[in-house]
Design a protein around this motif. Sequence first.
Motif, PDB file in Angstrom:
ATOM      1  N   ASP A 173       0.824  -1.205   0.000  1.00  0.00           N
ATOM      2  CA  ASP A 173       0.000   0.000   0.000  1.00  0.00           C
ATOM      3  C   ASP A 173       0.858   1.255   0.000  1.00  0.00           C
ATOM      4  N   ARG A 200       2.080   2.549  -3.262  1.00  0.00           N
ATOM      5  CA  ARG A 200       1.121   3.238  -4.127  1.00  0.00           C
ATOM      6  C   ARG A 200       1.057   4.740  -3.849  1.00  0.00           C
ATOM      7  N   VAL A 201       1.453   5.154  -2.655  1.00  0.00           N
ATOM      8  CA  VAL A 201       1.308   6.565  -2.306  1.00  0.00           C
ATOM      9  C   VAL A 201       2.635   7.260  -2.018  1.00  0.00           C
ATOM     10  N   THR A 235      -5.795   4.147   7.328  1.00  0.00           N
ATOM     11  CA  THR A 235      -5.761   5.409   6.580  1.00  0.00           C
ATOM     12  C   THR A 235      -4.912   6.435   7.314  1.00  0.00           C
ATOM     13  N   CYS A 243      -1.160   5.464   7.186  1.00  0.00           N
ATOM     14  CA  CYS A 243      -0.582   5.727   5.869  1.00  0.00           C
ATOM     15  C   CYS A 243      -0.303   7.214   5.686  1.00  0.00           C
ATOM     16  N   ALA A 296      -5.501   2.500   0.227  1.00  0.00           N
ATOM     17  CA  ALA A 296      -4.347   3.100  -0.444  1.00  0.00           C
ATOM     18  C   ALA A 296      -4.727   3.606  -1.831  1.00  0.00           C
ATOM     19  N   SER A 331      -4.543   7.466  -2.868  1.00  0.00           N
ATOM     20  CA  SER A 331      -3.722   7.811  -4.026  1.00  0.00           C
ATOM     21  C   SER A 331      -4.499   8.671  -5.015  1.00  0.00           C
TER      22      SER A 331
END
Length: 292
Positions: free
Chosen positions: A8, A11-12, A108, A111, A280, A284
Amino acid sequence: MPLLDPTDLARVKNLQLFARTVVEGFATGMHASPHKGMSVEFRQHRPYVPGDEIRHIDWKVFGRTDRYHIREFEEETNLRCNLVVDVSGSMGYKGTGGVEKLDYARRTAACLSWLMMSQADSVGLVTFDRKVRTVLPPRSKVSHLRHLMEDLANAEPASETDAGASLLEITPQLKRRGLVIVISDCFGDADSFLKSLAMLKHRGHEVIVFQIFDRDELEFPFKQWTRFEGMEDGSEHMVDPAALRATYLSELEKWRDELSRGCRRRRIDLVPLVTDQPYADALSRYLAWRAR
């Protein structure tokens, strides 16, 4: 409980969260600041990355290690962010999607914390239900991230919720302007919640609301007689979903529309997240849109 999945994060990791308003702190070319210059209180070194100003390189460290490092000062933090996470009983719902809303909110928040601290921003954490439960002031050191993750992992859904009152309680404690990210299902009185968000905006904060839904809450898919249990007050009701579905969906739409219009008027991003979608991917898409 590990909250950060390497897949994940991949991806960001190349996205950055940009504040649209003036925030306190110092960062050339990224976040606007009302201050000039920098603090003389040294905080730490960090590895040089392309885009850093050469004048901030510590040449003495380079002479010893043959590697470029940047000197950071206490007031050089790009942005002060406070993550405000709802831990009320309704966040404990886990429907057919198979993911508890609070667990989705935890991941969330984790991240976003990792993302912002990786760009030298400072991050704090507030948890609330009907009142504020925990407050972890913003910091940017790596050790602080561990404490933040532990507080997130230990949070459990419990009491009734009053997001409006909790935000009003925490607002005076946020002395310096920055970014406030609310992660909640936002259930409750919309007017009270919007007034609290307006107070944060009035004090100069940038505000983002990530609204967490389970798919069941959006579609009310129940067909047969079902026992519904109140997750915050413990009440139980045996009802025929067919008799309630139309009214429920109509009221939900009115409530969501009120929140959406209120946030738009106050220039607040209201971002719906559904627990059957990878967090994610949703983050993103939002961060890419925000950067544009």
